[in-house]
Design an enzyme around this catalytic site. Structure first.
Site, PDB file in Angstrom:
ATOM      1  N   GLY A   6       0.880  -1.145  -0.052  1.00  0.00           N
ATOM      2  CA  GLY A   6      -0.062  -0.083   0.054  1.00  0.00           C
ATOM      3  C   GLY A   6       1.049   1.126   0.040  1.00  0.00           C
ATOM      4  N   GLY A   9       4.100   0.995   2.295  1.00  0.00           N
ATOM      5  CA  GLY A   9       4.839   0.132   1.902  1.00  0.00           C
ATOM      6  C   GLY A   9       5.470   0.212   0.745  1.00  0.00           C
ATOM      7  CG  ASN A 113      -3.110   3.507  11.498  1.00  0.00           C
ATOM      8  OD1 ASN A 113      -1.967   3.957  11.684  1.00  0.00           O
ATOM      9  ND2 ASN A 113      -3.541   3.833  10.296  1.00  0.00           N
ATOM     10  CB  ALA A 139       2.836   7.560   1.796  1.00  0.00           C
ATOM     11  CE  LYS A 198      -0.197   6.564  13.093  1.00  0.00           C
ATOM     12  NZ  LYS A 198       0.648   5.786  12.200  1.00  0.00           N
ATOM     13  CG  ASN A 206      -7.949   7.751  11.161  1.00  0.00           C
ATOM     14  OD1 ASN A 206      -7.274   8.917  11.126  1.00  0.00           O
ATOM     15  ND2 ASN A 206      -7.532   6.602  10.707  1.00  0.00           N
ATOM     16  CG  ASN A 216      -6.224  14.779   8.217  1.00  0.00           C
ATOM     17  OD1 ASN A 216      -7.360  14.254   7.836  1.00  0.00           O
ATOM     18  ND2 ASN A 216      -5.033  14.169   8.323  1.00  0.00           N
ATOM     19  CD  GLU A 280      -6.016   0.308   9.885  1.00  0.00           C
ATOM     20  OE1 GLU A 280      -5.048  -0.758  10.201  1.00  0.00           O
ATOM     21  OE2 GLU A 280      -5.828   1.416   9.636  1.00  0.00           O
TER      22      GLU A 280
END
Length: 314
Positions: A6, A9, A113, A139, A198, A206, A216, A280
């Site tokens: 992703g 990565g 996460n 990213a 975090k 999120n 954001n 998530e």
């Protein structure tokens, strides 16, 4: 070896490869592996593009991979495996593959996460040197082979559990490689606290960016959204503190600072909702709610965030 191609990565793989460090990628789809083997990774930074050849393999039957003359190599105790998939993909099949990949002593560095993944991996891979990691790098994956590095950040790594006192040489070599690649990194022996740091930020930004469909930086600009941000933050902070988190005195200001620093970014949860993918939420707001349940503390807002996010992708 980076398992998961992703945005994170691809971004780390290309930067490490650019520095001359041996890197391979393991993907979930044959199509992405084929494209990476053909074209390599295109990395865009500050408007400039560069290409980096990367050997890629499909996560699946490792027996098939090793029978083919593809250059696949078994990681040993001098190697690192970075796990960059989302928690939604951390199922029994993937864990079984990770067990095979780490059988010769490779260290596993986990960049998920939320919470719960380290305990799950620790129970399933008791003989594997485990490291938790947190990245504040930005990213954005554009397609199977192209990633934009949208913002500089830091990679924080620490042994899990922190009592693990082996692998000092491996950690030193990792930091040297990251420095060579221009990746700002640090070691920490307080990774539970760092994960909670975090988690608090993710638990506010999120779900609310996903629910309101905003970037954001736009989240705190509306007074209604700001009031809800403050409420979710206060509830989450209280639960994490009760769970043993050492809260910085300026955690609210830090949250607003992250919104400002990543103003143009779309959260990963918003991108997942837009694409109709599983999020998530179960491991971010749901993770906080689970902590609250164990501590016999109510978590109505985190429960609500989890349910609302799930309803967006039905």
């Amino acid at each position: 070896m980076i398992v998961g191609a992703g945005s994170i990565g691809l971004m780390y793989a290309s930067r490490l490869a650019r520095a001359g460090i041996s890197v391979s990628l393991v993907t979930r789809s044959a199509g992405q592996a084929s494209a990476l083997n053909k074209y390599g990774i295109t990395l865009e930074e500050q408007g400039k593009k560069s290409q980096h050849p990367i050997p890629a393999f499909v996560m699946g039957s490792l027996d098939v991979l090793t029978d083919e003359p593809t250059g696949f190599w078994w990681p040993n105790d001098h190697d690192w495996i970075w796990l960059t998939v989302k928690q939604t993909h951390l199922d029994s099949n993937l864990i079984s593959q990770l067990s095979s990949l780490t059988a010769q002593g490779a260290s596993l560095l986990c960049l998920q996460n939320g919470i719960g993944h380290m305990e799950k991996l620790g129970a399933a891979l008791p003989n594997t040197p485990l490291y938790a990691a947190i990245s504040t790098e930005g990213a954005l994956r554009m397609d199977d082979t192209t990633v934009i590095h949208t913002g500089q950040g830091r990679l924080t790594v620490g042994a899990w559990p922190k009592s693990l006192n082996t692998g000092e040489q491996m950690q030193k070599m990792l930091l040297e490689s990251l420095d060579l690649a221009g990746i700002d990194a640090e070691l920490s022996n307080e990774m539970v606290n760092r994960l909670y740091d975090k988690l608090l930020i993710n638990a506010v930004i999120n779900p609310l960016t996903a629910i309101y469909g905003v970037k954001n930086g736009d989240l705190p600009q509306d007074p209604v959204r700001l009031k809800l941000m403050m409420a979710v933050h206060a509830e989450s902070e209280a639960i994490l503190t009760a769970a043993g988190w050492h809260s910085p005195v300026d955690s609210w200001e830090r949250l607003l600072s992250v919104c400002k620093q990543t103003a143009r970014n779309e959260s990963s949860m918003l991108r997942d909702v837009k694409a109709g993918r599983l999020t998530e939420a179960d491991w971010i707001n749901g993770g906080i709610a689970a902590l609250a349940k164990r501590l016999h503390i109510p978590a109505p807002l985190n429960d609500a965030m989890t349910v609302l996010i799930k309803s967006l992708i039905i």
